[in-house]
Design a protein around this motif. Structure first.
Motif, PDB file in Angstrom:
ATOM      1  N   ASP A  66       0.935  -1.250   0.042  1.00 28.52           N
ATOM      2  CA  ASP A  66      -0.006   0.159  -0.111  1.00 28.52           C
ATOM      3  C   ASP A  66       0.767   1.276  -0.009  1.00 28.52           C
ATOM      4  O   ASP A  66       0.517   2.233  -0.572  1.00 28.52           O
ATOM      5  CB  ASP A  66      -0.928  -0.061   1.352  1.00 28.52           C
ATOM      6  CG  ASP A  66      -2.140  -0.876   1.201  1.00 28.52           C
ATOM      7  OD1 ASP A  66      -2.444  -1.430  -0.142  1.00 28.52           O
ATOM      8  OD2 ASP A  66      -2.629  -1.468   2.207  1.00 28.52           O
ATOM      9  N   GLU A  67       2.092   1.104   0.608  1.00 22.03           N
ATOM     10  CA  GLU A  67       2.800   2.510   0.839  1.00 22.03           C
ATOM     11  C   GLU A  67       3.719   2.478  -0.526  1.00 22.03           C
ATOM     12  O   GLU A  67       3.743   3.815  -1.350  1.00 22.03           O
ATOM     13  CB  GLU A  67       4.002   2.143   1.677  1.00 22.03           C
ATOM     14  CG  GLU A  67       3.044   2.477   3.288  1.00 22.03           C
ATOM     15  CD  GLU A  67       4.251   1.948   4.448  1.00 22.03           C
ATOM     16  OE1 GLU A  67       5.231   1.136   3.919  1.00 22.03           O
ATOM     17  OE2 GLU A  67       3.742   2.348   5.486  1.00 22.03           O
ATOM     18  N   TRP A  68       3.922   1.351  -1.341  1.00 23.04           N
ATOM     19  CA  TRP A  68       4.440   1.533  -2.587  1.00 23.04           C
ATOM     20  C   TRP A  68       3.372   2.234  -3.365  1.00 23.04           C
ATOM     21  O   TRP A  68       3.813   2.995  -4.383  1.00 23.04           O
ATOM     22  CB  TRP A  68       4.785   0.081  -3.199  1.00 23.04           C
ATOM     23  CG  TRP A  68       5.332   0.096  -4.581  1.00 23.04           C
ATOM     24  CD1 TRP A  68       6.516   0.417  -4.986  1.00 23.04           C
ATOM     25  CD2 TRP A  68       4.760   0.034  -5.879  1.00 23.04           C
ATOM     26  NE1 TRP A  68       6.806   0.383  -6.418  1.00 23.04           N
ATOM     27  CE2 TRP A  68       5.379   0.060  -6.818  1.00 23.04           C
ATOM     28  CE3 TRP A  68       3.146  -0.398  -5.981  1.00 23.04           C
ATOM     29  CZ2 TRP A  68       4.837   0.086  -8.264  1.00 23.04           C
ATOM     30  CZ3 TRP A  68       2.744  -0.426  -7.199  1.00 23.04           C
ATOM     31  CH2 TRP A  68       3.746  -0.277  -8.401  1.00 23.04           C
ATOM     32  N   LEU A  69       2.094   1.680  -3.474  1.00 24.80           N
ATOM     33  CA  LEU A  69       1.078   2.346  -4.257  1.00 24.80           C
ATOM     34  C   LEU A  69       1.092   3.737  -4.022  1.00 24.80           C
ATOM     35  O   LEU A  69       0.933   4.703  -4.922  1.00 24.80           O
ATOM     36  CB  LEU A  69      -0.347   1.733  -4.189  1.00 24.80           C
ATOM     37  CG  LEU A  69      -0.326   0.094  -4.683  1.00 24.80           C
ATOM     38  CD1 LEU A  69      -1.588  -0.520  -4.103  1.00 24.80           C
ATOM     39  CD2 LEU A  69      -0.359   0.255  -6.185  1.00 24.80           C
ATOM     40  N   SER A  70       0.852   4.194  -2.787  1.00 22.44           N
ATOM     41  CA  SER A  70       0.831   5.600  -2.411  1.00 22.44           C
ATOM     42  C   SER A  70       1.960   6.446  -3.042  1.00 22.44           C
ATOM     43  O   SER A  70       1.782   7.416  -3.461  1.00 22.44           O
ATOM     44  CB  SER A  70       0.486   5.802  -0.967  1.00 22.44           C
ATOM     45  OG  SER A  70       0.432   7.054  -0.519  1.00 22.44           O
ATOM     46  N   ASP A  71       3.204   5.867  -2.633  1.00 25.59           N
ATOM     47  CA  ASP A  71       4.579   6.591  -3.285  1.00 25.59           C
ATOM     48  C   ASP A  71       4.303   6.839  -4.601  1.00 25.59           C
ATOM     49  O   ASP A  71       4.780   7.897  -5.400  1.00 25.59           O
ATOM     50  CB  ASP A  71       5.718   5.890  -2.747  1.00 25.59           C
ATOM     51  CG  ASP A  71       5.775   6.128  -1.302  1.00 25.59           C
ATOM     52  OD1 ASP A  71       5.334   6.878  -0.569  1.00 25.59           O
ATOM     53  OD2 ASP A  71       7.015   5.340  -0.867  1.00 25.59           O
ATOM     54  N   MET A  72       4.121   5.691  -5.338  1.00 22.16           N
ATOM     55  CA  MET A  72       3.912   5.877  -6.902  1.00 22.16           C
ATOM     56  C   MET A  72       2.795   6.883  -7.416  1.00 22.16           C
ATOM     57  O   MET A  72       3.185   7.731  -8.257  1.00 22.16           O
ATOM     58  CB  MET A  72       3.551   4.495  -7.507  1.00 22.16           C
ATOM     59  CG  MET A  72       4.792   3.419  -7.255  1.00 22.16           C
ATOM     60  SD  MET A  72       5.989   3.887  -8.259  1.00 22.16           S
ATOM     61  CE  MET A  72       5.533   3.791  -9.956  1.00 22.16           C
ATOM     62  N   ARG A  73       1.912   6.881  -6.786  1.00 23.37           N
ATOM     63  CA  ARG A  73       0.720   8.046  -7.232  1.00 23.37           C
ATOM     64  C   ARG A  73       1.440   9.317  -6.801  1.00 23.37           C
ATOM     65  O   ARG A  73       1.136  10.051  -7.624  1.00 23.37           O
ATOM     66  CB  ARG A  73      -0.704   7.819  -6.155  1.00 23.37           C
ATOM     67  CG  ARG A  73      -1.306   6.804  -6.624  1.00 23.37           C
ATOM     68  CD  ARG A  73      -2.841   6.654  -5.963  1.00 23.37           C
ATOM     69  NE  ARG A  73      -3.159   5.413  -5.785  1.00 23.37           N
ATOM     70  CZ  ARG A  73      -3.132   4.736  -4.490  1.00 23.37           C
ATOM     71  NH1 ARG A  73      -2.742   5.023  -3.442  1.00 23.37           N
ATOM     72  NH2 ARG A  73      -3.458   3.253  -4.633  1.00 23.37           N
ATOM     73  N   ARG A  74       1.857   9.668  -5.671  1.00 16.26           N
ATOM     74  CA  ARG A  74       2.352  10.843  -5.645  1.00 16.26           C
ATOM     75  C   ARG A  74       3.586  11.266  -6.294  1.00 16.26           C
ATOM     76  O   ARG A  74       3.786  12.253  -6.965  1.00 16.26           O
ATOM     77  CB  ARG A  74       3.129  10.868  -3.918  1.00 16.26           C
ATOM     78  CG  ARG A  74       3.509  12.083  -3.430  1.00 16.26           C
ATOM     79  CD  ARG A  74       3.775  12.034  -2.084  1.00 16.26           C
ATOM     80  NE  ARG A  74       4.004  10.768  -1.286  1.00 16.26           N
ATOM     81  CZ  ARG A  74       3.379   9.849  -0.529  1.00 16.26           C
ATOM     82  NH1 ARG A  74       2.196  10.499  -0.266  1.00 16.26           N
ATOM     83  NH2 ARG A  74       3.888   8.965  -0.081  1.00 16.26           N
ATOM     84  N   LYS A  75       4.333  10.058  -6.788  1.00 14.63           N
ATOM     85  CA  LYS A  75       5.243  10.416  -7.813  1.00 14.63           C
ATOM     86  C   LYS A  75       4.912  10.786  -9.238  1.00 14.63           C
ATOM     87  O   LYS A  75       5.103  11.645  -9.796  1.00 14.63           O
ATOM     88  CB  LYS A  75       6.200   9.079  -7.984  1.00 14.63           C
ATOM     89  CG  LYS A  75       7.275   9.416  -8.918  1.00 14.63           C
ATOM     90  CD  LYS A  75       8.390   8.246  -8.806  1.00 14.63           C
ATOM     91  CE  LYS A  75       9.186   8.366  -9.898  1.00 14.63           C
ATOM     92  NZ  LYS A  75       9.911   9.614 -10.357  1.00 14.63           N
ATOM     93  N   ARG A  76       3.715  10.146  -9.588  1.00 12.59           N
ATOM     94  CA  ARG A  76       3.127  10.626 -10.922  1.00 12.59           C
ATOM     95  C   ARG A  76       2.458  11.960 -10.714  1.00 12.59           C
ATOM     96  O   ARG A  76       2.384  12.893 -11.820  1.00 12.59           O
ATOM     97  CB  ARG A  76       2.005   9.578 -11.122  1.00 12.59           C
ATOM     98  CG  ARG A  76       2.607   8.242 -11.562  1.00 12.59           C
ATOM     99  CD  ARG A  76       1.420   7.066 -12.006  1.00 12.59           C
ATOM    100  NE  ARG A  76       2.039   5.866 -11.949  1.00 12.59           N
ATOM    101  CZ  ARG A  76       1.574   4.761 -11.212  1.00 12.59           C
ATOM    102  NH1 ARG A  76       0.802   4.867 -10.266  1.00 12.59           N
ATOM    103  NH2 ARG A  76       2.278   3.659 -11.407  1.00 12.59           N
ATOM    104  N   ARG A  77       1.912  12.327  -9.521  1.00 12.76           N
ATOM    105  CA  ARG A  77       1.255  13.701  -9.555  1.00 12.76           C
ATOM    106  C   ARG A  77       2.322  14.720  -9.555  1.00 12.76           C
ATOM    107  O   ARG A  77       2.008  15.704 -10.279  1.00 12.76           O
ATOM    108  CB  ARG A  77       0.504  13.772  -8.269  1.00 12.76           C
ATOM    109  CG  ARG A  77      -0.854  13.216  -8.247  1.00 12.76           C
ATOM    110  CD  ARG A  77      -1.601  13.739  -7.067  1.00 12.76           C
ATOM    111  NE  ARG A  77      -1.149  13.156  -5.654  1.00 12.76           N
ATOM    112  CZ  ARG A  77      -1.282  12.350  -4.941  1.00 12.76           C
ATOM    113  NH1 ARG A  77      -2.169  11.275  -5.270  1.00 12.76           N
ATOM    114  NH2 ARG A  77      -0.555  12.252  -4.044  1.00 12.76           N
ATOM    115  N   THR A  78       3.431  14.529  -8.908  1.00 10.04           N
ATOM    116  CA  THR A  78       4.530  15.431  -8.878  1.00 10.04           C
ATOM    117  C   THR A  78       5.295  15.646 -10.271  1.00 10.04           C
ATOM    118  O   THR A  78       5.867  16.535 -10.814  1.00 10.04           O
ATOM    119  CB  THR A  78       5.600  15.305  -8.003  1.00 10.04           C
ATOM    120  OG1 THR A  78       6.264  13.979  -8.160  1.00 10.04           O
ATOM    121  CG2 THR A  78       5.135  15.362  -6.608  1.00 10.04           C
ATOM    122  N   ALA A  79       5.132  14.440 -11.399  1.00 12.24           N
ATOM    123  CA  ALA A  79       5.828  14.321 -12.252  1.00 12.24           C
ATOM    124  C   ALA A  79       5.190  15.063 -13.434  1.00 12.24           C
ATOM    125  O   ALA A  79       5.578  15.370 -14.426  1.00 12.24           O
ATOM    126  CB  ALA A  79       6.128  13.044 -12.812  1.00 12.24           C
TER     127      ALA A  79
END
Length: 173
Positions: A159-172
């Motif tokens: 779940d933390e991986w999923l959250s970090d990936m979502r955050r990374k996509r938003r900031t990209a």
């Protein structure tokens, strides 16, 4: 090609509280801030590690942030060096790996039919896969992982991986 981003996770066997604390401190100094710690589990699924101690416990930690998956060999080499520092005879067993949305991959120095050689004496295996909302084992999966005992912790890291990936996509974007 850029390697996929993953969550670094480390499972380790230890005989007592002092070595638990030592291992957590040393892992943190190697790889950064620990994001999550598992419960401490009795480890009685095999006596393969009896050279460490007659009674062992298992714990996991995961680390903040995302890491390139191609660091798996480096992580295992660093873990081996850390094991050697644990005492004149190895006092802990440290197994790094990673979690992403689909799998738990672990590094090993031991060859077997279900492991793939990466480099520098290190093999990788997919220990569990995540399917239909749960962790699913293979016929080669270690009995302690197959038991489902660690599934809650592993799912939290996923779940933390999923959250970090979502955050990374938003900031990209």
């Amino acid at each position: 090609m850029t390697p996929p981003l993953v969550k670094l996770i480390v499972g380790f066997l230890y005989p007592d509280e002092d070595l638990y604390l030592w291992t957590v401190r040393e892992l943190s100094s190697l790889w950064g801030r620990i994001e999550r710690k598992s419960p401490r589990y009795p480890f009685d699924h095999t006596d393969y590690y009896r050279d460490i101690a007659p009674v062992l416990y298992k714990a996991f930690v995961s680390f903040e942030g995302l890491f390139p998956a191609d660091r798996l060999v480096r992580w295992k080499r660093q873990a081996i060096a850390l094991e050697a520092e644990s005492g004149p005879q190895r006092r802990v067993n440290i197994d790094p790996g990673y979690i992403d949305g689909a799998r738990l991959a672990l590094a090993s120095t031991k060859d077997h039919a279900h492991r793939v050689y990466i480099s520098d004496g290190i093999f990788a295996e997919i220990t569990l896969r995540f399917m239909f909302g749960k962790w699913v084992s293979y016929d080669h999966t270690f009995p302690d992982f197959k038991s489902g005992l660690y599934d809650g912790f592993l799912s939290s890291v996923r779940d933390e991986w999923l959250s970090d990936m979502r955050r990374k996509r938003r900031t990209a974007t």
